[in-house]
Design a protein around this motif. Structure first.
Motif, mmCIF file in Angstrom:
data_model
loop_
_atom_site.group_PDB
_atom_site.id
_atom_site.type_symbol
_atom_site.label_atom_id
_atom_site.label_comp_id
_atom_site.label_asym_id
_atom_site.label_seq_id
_atom_site.Cartn_x
_atom_site.Cartn_y
_atom_site.Cartn_z
ATOM 1 N N ALA A 660 0.658 -1.312 -0.149
ATOM 2 C CA ALA A 660 -0.360 -0.150 -0.163
ATOM 3 C C ALA A 660 1.202 1.339 0.404
ATOM 4 N N ASN A 661 0.622 2.065 -0.868
ATOM 5 C CA ASN A 661 1.051 3.348 -0.554
ATOM 6 C C ASN A 661 0.723 5.062 -0.095
ATOM 7 N N LEU A 662 1.053 5.862 -0.250
ATOM 8 C CA LEU A 662 0.605 6.984 0.534
ATOM 9 C C LEU A 662 1.233 8.321 -1.136
ATOM 10 N N MET A 663 0.704 9.252 -1.919
ATOM 11 C CA MET A 663 1.373 9.182 -2.629
ATOM 12 C C MET A 663 0.786 10.634 -3.128
ATOM 13 N N TYR A 664 1.715 11.868 -3.685
ATOM 14 C CA TYR A 664 1.207 12.821 -3.589
ATOM 15 C C TYR A 664 1.294 13.351 -4.739
ATOM 16 N N GLY A 665 0.491 13.662 -5.865
ATOM 17 C CA GLY A 665 0.586 13.266 -7.510
ATOM 18 C C GLY A 665 0.615 14.821 -7.970
ATOM 19 N N PHE A 666 1.995 15.419 -8.615
ATOM 20 C CA PHE A 666 2.053 16.524 -8.861
ATOM 21 C C PHE A 666 0.544 16.767 -10.146
ATOM 22 N N ASN A 667 0.623 16.199 -10.743
ATOM 23 C CA ASN A 667 -0.080 16.396 -11.830
ATOM 24 C C ASN A 667 -0.404 15.322 -12.479
ATOM 25 N N TRP A 668 -1.070 14.430 -13.266
ATOM 26 C CA TRP A 668 -0.851 13.055 -13.898
ATOM 27 C C TRP A 668 -0.117 12.163 -13.464
ATOM 28 N N SER A 669 0.858 13.180 -14.345
ATOM 29 C CA SER A 669 1.804 12.067 -14.764
ATOM 30 C C SER A 669 2.733 11.351 -13.777
ATOM 31 N N TRP A 670 3.619 12.838 -13.094
ATOM 32 C CA TRP A 670 4.452 12.412 -11.321
ATOM 33 C C TRP A 670 3.511 12.451 -10.186
ATOM 34 N N ALA A 671 4.336 11.152 -9.180
ATOM 35 C CA ALA A 671 3.728 11.290 -7.645
ATOM 36 C C ALA A 671 5.269 10.811 -6.678
ATOM 37 N N LEU A 672 4.790 11.644 -5.437
ATOM 38 C CA LEU A 672 5.695 11.616 -4.807
ATOM 39 C C LEU A 672 5.844 10.969 -3.305
ATOM 40 N N GLY A 673 6.151 9.549 -3.161
ATOM 41 C CA GLY A 673 5.353 9.286 -1.967
ATOM 42 C C GLY A 673 6.580 8.309 -0.856
ATOM 43 N N ALA A 674 5.604 7.314 -0.066
ATOM 44 C CA ALA A 674 6.173 6.317 0.745
ATOM 45 C C ALA A 674 4.942 5.014 0.142
ATOM 46 N N LYS A 675 5.755 4.066 0.744
ATOM 47 C CA LYS A 675 4.897 2.758 0.689
ATOM 48 C C LYS A 675 5.655 1.530 1.376
ATOM 49 N N LEU A 676 4.500 1.218 1.954
ATOM 50 C CA LEU A 676 5.266 0.020 2.298
ATOM 51 C C LEU A 676 4.602 -1.587 1.592
ATOM 52 N N THR A 677 5.636 -2.489 2.807
ATOM 53 C CA THR A 677 4.330 -3.562 1.771
ATOM 54 C C THR A 677 5.117 -4.779 2.955
ATOM 55 N N ASN A 678 4.373 -6.346 3.379
ATOM 56 C CA ASN A 678 4.329 -6.866 4.128
ATOM 57 C C ASN A 678 5.316 -6.833 5.434
ATOM 58 N N ASN A 679 6.796 -6.264 5.315
ATOM 59 C CA ASN A 679 7.654 -6.274 6.395
ATOM 60 C C ASN A 679 8.343 -5.316 5.641
ATOM 61 N N SER A 680 8.082 -4.043 5.250
ATOM 62 C CA SER A 680 9.061 -3.155 4.495
ATOM 63 C C SER A 680 8.734 -2.043 4.243
ATOM 64 N N GLY A 681 9.344 -0.628 4.576
ATOM 65 C CA GLY A 681 8.459 0.222 4.415
ATOM 66 C C GLY A 681 9.824 0.853 3.143
ATOM 67 N N GLY A 682 9.129 2.195 1.769
ATOM 68 C CA GLY A 682 10.503 3.220 1.607
ATOM 69 C C GLY A 682 10.191 4.334 0.830
ATOM 70 N N VAL A 683 10.343 4.851 0.563
ATOM 71 C CA VAL A 683 10.366 6.039 -0.140
ATOM 72 C C VAL A 683 10.017 5.552 -1.785
ATOM 73 N N GLY A 684 10.033 7.027 -2.412
ATOM 74 C CA GLY A 684 10.044 6.668 -3.719
ATOM 75 C C GLY A 684 8.964 7.251 -4.679
ATOM 76 N N PHE A 685 8.725 7.370 -6.517
ATOM 77 C CA PHE A 685 8.015 7.757 -7.240
ATOM 78 C C PHE A 685 7.434 7.074 -8.677
ATOM 79 N N THR A 686 5.930 7.760 -9.094
ATOM 80 C CA THR A 686 5.161 6.989 -9.687
ATOM 81 C C THR A 686 5.387 7.369 -10.971
ATOM 82 N N GLY A 687 6.031 6.887 -12.366
ATOM 83 C CA GLY A 687 5.633 7.830 -13.393
ATOM 84 C C GLY A 687 4.612 7.051 -14.101
ATOM 85 N N ARG A 688 3.648 8.655 -14.914
ATOM 86 C CA ARG A 688 2.526 7.329 -15.789
ATOM 87 C C ARG A 688 3.244 8.006 -16.711
ATOM 88 N N PHE A 689 3.192 6.963 -18.284
ATOM 89 C CA PHE A 689 3.561 7.450 -19.322
ATOM 90 C C PHE A 689 2.527 6.957 -21.191
#
Ligand SMILES: [Cu+2]
Length: 689
Positions: A660-689
């Motif tokens: 599961a993640n929690l993301m902040y979308g700047f526009n349709w293409s780009w978002a920054l945020g954090a992601k949790l999995t079963n036993n880890s957490g991390g930060v990163g970005f999502t790009g759509r194209f």
């Protein structure tokens, strides 16, 4: 005897004068590639000009004339011209590869047809998305005897303009039907709904998978009247009458048109005379036209304002002289208030229908109704329009539907490429009951005929060529099949038409002429709707410190290929991937076959994906080793910029994985945020194209 001679003489004079009045009107239309800056923000190079301009020149005729229009194609692509609302022989209708040969680069085509009608019409390209690129112009046809004497007679041609190449616009919509909601800042969200007290409406729209009401799919850069955002249309003085021929040549925008709080009189709709009706406002669907008369009562300069239905922009034209009288801004739309129970001015209200029906013309004129906004039930033909009772009737239901996630539009669950013809018999009265099952308006247009809009006016039902069918509304039209040929019946939202919402009405007795046949055979389902079965691409990249994914999709109307590789950190890094070929059976359901690689083993899979209420995507996989897998995924839009994606994968060979993640979308293409999995957490970005 003398009387008879006199009568014969009179008839002769009339016949001769009529013949001599039948003038041949010649006009050249040169279509060229052009660079224009219509938004005032950017010069674009994809425009198509006609005789050097946008819009194309106004063609003017008198009823009874003969038109000879030479279209010269100086572009490097094929073009076409369709005469919208005109009663022309089928081979002059201008739909490439259906009625008329395409006009190839460097080619010329001469259109010749008699002018059998009067009123306000228009013409536009019927090829690709050329109409959105500038190929549209007005047609004004004067009757032999003008009923309304005015001081000024002006065309008011509305259109929408994007600085983005329309081919790109369509590609973006195919990636995501909500693509332009970000540009327009109309993304609906949980907290947005809560904040405005409309959570129930929002929740209901997710539960029923209807989505919100979309008044427009495209984010436009400008709205124009006669090619300009703002202009003095005409200098007119107090006491003068101005006839305005209002044409919606927009590709995908409805327009409200008003003169502030000034009243004006509607005298015709779609070129056909109606009993005069006074109103303060009109709502025009794409391709609809209204002629109105405005009496300039004071020495003022009045603003005629066209506002896009989604209130995303306006265009202005000034009428009069002296002190400026601006039209007020329309209130911005509540994003959540709209649902299908709300009425659009074109909906029928049973009470109003009863009031109007059965009234005769003189009564109507005595009490010219005064309206705030014109609705269809206020349109009444000036003469009876009913067909003779003996004509056989064919009634057919046409259901309009669409799939916003892949941006595909259907009539009776099929695109034009899947099911093209509606066969009819000459002489029949054809009745179409058009049922809109979507949250959008669809302006449905029938070529080559006028239909009666059954609006409660009985024998005086108005004649139209285009009817707005509002969200979850039904409109019934009927016409006499007396123009043999093959005629398009389609949504005049250009992007809907090119994503499938079209049919061809074919007379059984009609044979397609030889010069068209090669195209017909060569490209059986292409016709006007060039893009329908094309493949469109979409991709997502996720890069988090604890997980990564690359997803690629290519799809056409029914088929889709998905490729995905992903990797995540759970104690250590592991990877998996799959490639699936899918077939969509309806807008919520597809079946697939493919292969997956998991734990360094690969296997074949078959399965099915179904979109559950609340837009939860659920998939069941069976693999070649007899194992079973269940996937669930959903996006939750918290605010217009904040969202979460969650997914769960359960395998009977292994435990359950989730993310599961929690993301902040700047526009349709780009978002920054954090992601949790079963036993880890991390930060990163999502790009759509
Ligand atoms: Cu449509």
């Amino acid at each position: 005897m003398k009387l008879i001679l006199k009568s014969i003489l009179l008839v002769l004079v009339l016949v001769i004068s009529q013949t001599s009045l039948a003038k041949l009107i010649k006009q050249n239309l040169v279509i060229e590639n052009g660079k224009v800056n219509l938004s005032g923000q950017r010069e674009v190079n994809f425009a198509l000009t006609v005789n050097g301009g946008i819009p194309a020149p106004t063609l003017e005729f008198t009823e009874g004339d003969e038109a000879e229009i030479t279209v010269i194609n100086k572009t490097n692509e094929e073009v076409s011209i369709h005469w919208h609302g005109m009663l022309v022989p089928n081979n002059m209708d201008g739909v490439s590869n259906l009625t008329t040969p395409p006009i190839l680069p460097g080619g010329v085509y001469v259109f010749k047809f008699p002018i059998r009608q009067s009123g306000t019409y228009w013409y536009h390209s019927h090829t690709g998305l050329q109409e959105q690129r500038g190929v549209f112009g007005a047609i004004v046809i004067h009757p032999k005897l003008e009923k309304y004497q005015v001081d000024h007679d002006m065309v008011v041609m509305l259109n929408d303009w994007t600085d983005e190449n329309p081919e790109e616009v369509l590609k973006n919509l195919k990636k995501d039907g909500d693509f332009y909601q970000h540009k327009k800042d109309t993304v609906r969200s949980v907290f947005g709904a809560l904040g405005t007290g409309h959570f129930n409406t929002y929740f209901e729209s997710l539960k029923t998978r209807m989505g919100g009401m979309d008044l427009s799919d495209v984010g436009y850069d400008a709205f124009l009247i006669n090619g300009k955002k703002d202009q003095q249309l005409v200098l007119a003085h107090s006491g003068q009458k101005v006839r305005l021929r209002i044409i919606n040549a927009g590709a995908s925008s409805y327009f409200y048109v008003n003169l502030g709080k000034q009243k004006f009189t509607v005298i015709s709709a779609d070129g056909q005379s109606v009993n005069p009706v006074q109103t303060q406002e009109l709502l025009l669907g794409m391709a609809e036209t209204y002629d109105v008369i405005f009496n300039v009562q004071e020495q003022k300069n009045y603003e005629l304002r066209a506002t896009a239905q989604d209130i995303s922009g306006t265009a202005s034209a000034w009428i009069g002289a002296g002190e400026k009288e601006s039209a007020p801004d329309k209130a911005p739309l509540g994003l959540y208030e709209m649902n299908h129970t709300e009425h659009s001015p074109h909906d029928m209200s049973a009470m109003e229908m009863d009031d109007m029906a059965g009234m005769d013309i003189s009564e109507m004129e005595d009490m010219v109704p005064q309206l705030e906004i014109l609705s269809y039930q206020n349109l009444r033909a000036i003469a009876p329009t009913e067909f003779s009772g003996s004509a056989p009737r064919l009634e057919m239901k046409l259901e309009l539907d669409g799939d916003m996630s892949r941006y595909t539009w259907f009539i009776n669950e099929k695109t034009i490429s899947e099911d093209k013809y509606i066969d009819i018999n000459k002489g029949d009265v054809i009745r179409f009951v058009i049922v809109n099952k979507t949250m959008m308006h669809h302006p449905m247009h029938l070529h080559g005929h006028f239909f009666r809009l059954l609006n409660g006016q009985g024998n005086f039902s108005p004649l139209k060529h285009t009817v707005d069918v509002g969200p979850y509304q039904t409109q019934t039209i009927e016409f006499l099949a007396d123009e043999p040929g093959v005629w398009m019946l389609h949504c005049h939202n250009l992007y809907h038409m090119h994503s499938g919402m079209a049919k061809v009405v074919r007379y059984r007795s009609f044979e397609i002429p030889h010069e068209i046949m090669p195209a017909e055979n060569h490209d059986a389902h292409d016709h006007d709707a060039h893009a329908i079965d094309s493949w469109f691409n979409y991709g997502v990249i996720d890069a988090f410190s604890n997980a990564g994914q690359l997803y690629l999709r290519t799809s056409n109307t029914r088929n889709q290929v998905d490729a995905r590789i992903s990797s995540r950190y759970d104690d250590n890094w592991n990877g998996e991937g799959e490639i699936l070929g899918r077939r969509w059976l309806d807008k919520y359901w597809n079946i697939f076959v493919g292969g997956e690689a998991f734990n360094f083993e690969s296997r074949g899979v078959v399965g099915t994906t179904y979109i559950l209420p609340l837009f939860v995507e659920s998939s069941v996989f069976f693999d070649s080793r007899g194992k079973f897998r269940l996937d669930l995924a959903q996006r939750l839009q918290w605010t217009s910029h904040l969202y979460s994606d969650w997914d769960v994968t359960a395998r009977d060979s292994q435990g359950t994985e989730w993310g599961a993640n929690l993301m902040y979308g700047f526009n349709w293409s780009w978002a920054l945020g954090a992601k949790l999995t079963n036993n880890s957490g991390g930060v990163g970005f999502t790009g759509r194209f």
